[in-house]
Structures are given as structure tokens and as C-alpha cells.
Design an enzyme around this catalytic site. Sequence first.
Site, PDB file in Angstrom:
ATOM      1  N   HIS A 141     -53.192 -36.918  47.633  1.00 55.03           N
ATOM      2  CA  HIS A 141     -52.077 -36.247  48.307  1.00 55.03           C
ATOM      3  C   HIS A 141     -52.531 -35.496  49.543  1.00 55.03           C
ATOM      4  O   HIS A 141     -53.720 -35.186  49.713  1.00 55.03           O
ATOM      5  CB  HIS A 141     -51.352 -35.291  47.352  1.00 55.03           C
ATOM      6  N   LYS A 151     -44.038 -48.672  36.910  1.00 51.71           N
ATOM      7  CA  LYS A 151     -43.993 -49.896  37.712  1.00 51.71           C
ATOM      8  C   LYS A 151     -45.073 -50.872  37.255  1.00 51.71           C
ATOM      9  O   LYS A 151     -44.840 -52.078  37.178  1.00 51.71           O
ATOM     10  CB  LYS A 151     -44.159 -49.582  39.194  1.00 51.71           C
TER      11      LYS A 151
END
Length: 122
Positions: free
Chosen positions: A106, A57
Amino acid sequence: MIIGIGTDICETARITKGTRNPRFRAKVYTDRELAYCADKPLETAAGLFAAKEAAVKAMGVGFRDFWPCDVEITRDDLGKPIVLPHGAFKDVCDLKQAVIHISISHTRESAIAFAVAETEGL
């Protein structure tokens, strides 16, 4: 000069299911990444997947002409994640003379990554 940014969030359960499939593993992860994840919690693999998505991206391309395994995430001696482009993704990075900086985080449920692509030497 910054040429792009990218971010991605990934559910750990989705990657857990995928990693049971050998074809998924082969398309998404390099041998080095699989070895790194072997003794780590599954959210580590989710973090790598999110990092790959964030990196493409940031380059503004998405996964069109290459596989996620062409975006390898390794670590330096201190554990900092590093993006190593391969194949067609390397061609994209070379064409733009870009390096990609990545940050990964995470929890048990999800992983997130943020990428910044910049022109080399600046």
C-alpha cells in the site's frame, strides 16, 4: 496445483470513510483485524480489504453467500499475511481443498493485494 488467482486495488479514502461506520467495520473486519489495525495507519485497513477481495477472486466466488469478515487476514511470526477462512468461505476452501497465499502492498492513497489459491499439499 494453482486453481485461481485474484487481485484487488482499493482507495484508502474509501476505506477511511467506511471504517467510521460501526456496521461497515462489523461486516468487513474481524475483532483480531480491528485490533491489529488499531495502532496502524489507515492504509493498513485498506490493504486488508484488498486482500479479502483478492482471496475470494482467487477462489472464483466473490462475496455471494458470506461477508468479508469470513475472510480473515492474520500474520505469521515474521509478519507474512495469512488467509484464515471462516463460515461459508471456509466451506468453499475446504470443498476445493485449497489454501490461499496473499501479498499486500500500500501507499497513502491505495492498497493492492494479490492472491494465489492452490490445492493443499501440492
